[in-house]
Design an enzyme around this catalytic site. Structure first.
Site, short mmCIF file in Angstrom:
data_model
loop_
_atom_site.label_atom_id
_atom_site.label_comp_id
_atom_site.label_asym_id
_atom_site.label_seq_id
_atom_site.Cartn_x
_atom_site.Cartn_y
_atom_site.Cartn_z
N THR A 124 -5.41 -0.17 10.71
CA THR A 124 -5.19 0.67 11.77
C THR A 124 -4.60 0.28 13.12
OG1 THR A 124 -6.49 2.40 10.45
CG2 THR A 124 -5.44 3.14 12.58
N LYS B 29 -12.63 3.11 1.76
CA LYS B 29 -12.19 3.16 3.17
C LYS B 29 -13.18 3.72 3.90
CE LYS B 29 -7.76 4.52 3.77
NZ LYS B 29 -6.70 5.34 3.80
N ARG C 147 0.89 -1.10 -0.05
CA ARG C 147 -0.01 0.08 -0.01
C ARG C 147 0.94 1.42 0.16
NH1 ARG C 147 -1.36 3.31 5.11
NH2 ARG C 147 -2.86 4.96 4.36
N ARG D 168 -6.67 18.70 6.57
CA ARG D 168 -5.42 18.94 7.22
C ARG D 168 -5.04 20.13 7.71
NH1 ARG D 168 -2.08 14.15 7.69
NH2 ARG D 168 -3.10 12.49 6.35
#
Length: 491
Positions: free
Chosen positions: A271, A213, A32, A69
């Protein structure tokens, strides 16, 4: 010997061929690439090195999706409880102690007084006390640090961001150019977010598969339409654990895995699987149990993030995950399996896949062999989470790499067009050599009588030893059809 697949995140700062090769032999199935910091040149370097190690390793690239962000800051900023901070939607300005700038220009429109703004995966919490229209005033809730370009989450609020950023679109085009296998689309909220990626792929005739996701409440609420719209699902527990109450994560994980298994879609749990191993050579007992429980829940794959991208013990992390997976697969209870019902009017492929799985339970079949152009038959068999390996002979290299996300499937690329008999015996020899089957065992073979593209048409069960003894007389339906086709073509 594990059946659960492993996805490992790799950074362009550490992606040499020797490193990738070690992870591959340790049990990594898919690489990934996290695009948060990777440059196009860095992405190219990773892809080239992975392909040089083996064309059989799957490659997955992230989009960042509708995320927020913080902007750049020269040094990490320290905060104390009670300090007041102003927050602006100014992507072009740097962040300082008193002024935090974020990448979303309209943050003041979507955020309200008494909302919590969480930075850096929840490491720093600020409570909004004022909204002046052009700026937010927030009070720091805990001692913490804030670095450059860290994640921003506002639990409970819908943020009106587009599904794709301009950087995402460029990375998708790069993925198409490099013939990458999967795009993991971040923060998917509904089927429309998936379509935004699929439209670009379709416009360029790309067969890249989309992994959605699930990272927020909207994604959880719309999970059924999202599963239907994409190839597979990643349960990204980092942001998900910030966006929804953390105590709900295990239940959400279980629910999503079950839905994916029933719909024959690959599902990845991601995660902090071995977060301790970023800095330590051994995992905690809780992390070991977390991995095992994901396998008991019947996930297809597990993902390592910082453990392999930037951690001190990347090889040990993959080796540890592989060992835990292999043991958990032995320890899981058959009676806890997810019941995968057949459709009221099942397709022939689905019916035969169920029959092949049933033969492992009722007839003691020790292995299933199938050949495939799209991987659909193998994924149908994998959904039943049977106790035996499924060896899938693939007509395309891409199909082999796609199946690297499917539980229990050993995908093999068949370079040359040969007879069904040849493929069947080559697969038998491989399974016997690796210790999966013995001569006294039974083997099931799922295939099609009409060759590539003709679909799955038959299931045959044989004893391994007898098949080898009589291989000169052995005949499969597909061989007759292929020989007839060759005869017609020669005329």
């Amino acid at each position: 010997m594990k059946q659960t697949k492993i996805v490992a995140s790799i950074s362009d700062r550490r992606c040499d061929q020797d490193f990738i090769r070690k992870l591959f032999f340790a049990g990594m199935n898919v690489v990934r690439i996290n695009t948060a910091h990777a440059t196009p040149d860095g992405i190219r370097e990773i892809v080239n090195n992975v392909r040089a190690v083996s064309p059989h390793i799957g490659i997955m690239i992230d989009t960042k999706g509708p995320e927020i962000r913080t902007t750049n800051t020269p040094e990490p900023i320290e905060y104390k409880i009670g300090e007041k901070v102003k927050i602006y939607g100014c992507p072009e300005k740097e962040t300082s102690h008193d002024t935090v700038n974020v990448s979303y220009p309209y943050i003041c429109k979507d955020v309200h007084v008494n909302d919590h703004i969480l930075f850096d995966d929840g490491e720093l919490d600020m409570l909004v006390t004022e909204n002046n229209g052009s700026e937010l005033v927030a009070e720091v809730q805990n001692v913490g640090k804030l670095g450059a370009r860290k994640s921003v989450n506002i639990p409970g609020e819908h943020i009106d961001l587009p599904a794709l950023t301009e950087k995402d679109k460029k990375n998708i085009l790069l993925a198409i150019e490099l013939d990458i296998d999967f795009i993991a689309h971040s923060f998917v909220r509904n089927a429309e977010d998936v379509k935004a990626v699929q439209d670009i792929l379709d416009a360029h005739n790309s067969d890249i598969k989309i992994i959605s996701k699930i990272e927020n409440q909207e994604g959880v609420d719309n999970i059924d339409e999202i599963i239907d719209a994409c190839y597979g699902i990643m349960i990204a527990r980092g942001d998900l654990g910030i966006e929804v109450p953390i105590e709900r994560i295990p239940g959400i994980q279980r629910k999503i895995i079950r839905k994916c298994v029933i719909k024959h879609k690959p599902v990845i749990v991601a995660t902090q699987m071995l977060h301790t191993m970023i800095n330590n050579p051994r995992p905690t007992r809780a992390e070991v149990t977390d991995i095992a429980n994901a396998i008991y829940y019947r996930t297809d794959a597990l993902m390592l993030s910082g453990e392999t991208a930037s951690g001190k013990y990347p090889l040990e992390a993959v080796q540890t995950m592989a060992r835990i997976a292999e043991q958990a697969e032995k320890d899981k209870l058959r009676e806890n399996d997810i019941e995968v019902p057949m459709s009221e009017c099942p397709e022939q492929r689905e019916f035969l896949a169920h029959a092949a799985f049933d033969s492992t339970v009722r007839l003691g079949v020790k292995g299933i062999i199938t050949d495939s152009e799209t991987g659909m038959t193998a994924r149908n068999v994998a959904a039943f989470r049977g106790p035996v390996p499924v060896l899938a002979i693939c007509y395309k290299e891409k199909t082999q790499r796609w199946l690297n996300l499917s539980y229990g499937v050993i995908p093999i690329y068949q370079k040359e067009h040969v007879s069904s008999q040849y493929m069947f015996f080559a697969a038998l020899r491989m399974l016997r050599q690796k210790g999966y089957i013995k001569d006294e065992d039974k083997i099931a073979y799922l295939s099609g009588s009409f060759g590539e593209g003709g679909g799955t048409t038959f299931l045959e069960i044989n004893k391994v030893g007898e098949a080898f003894e009589r291989h000169y007389k052995f005949h499969l339906p597909g061989d007759f059809e292929r020989s007839e086709a060759k005869l017609r073509n020669s005329k």
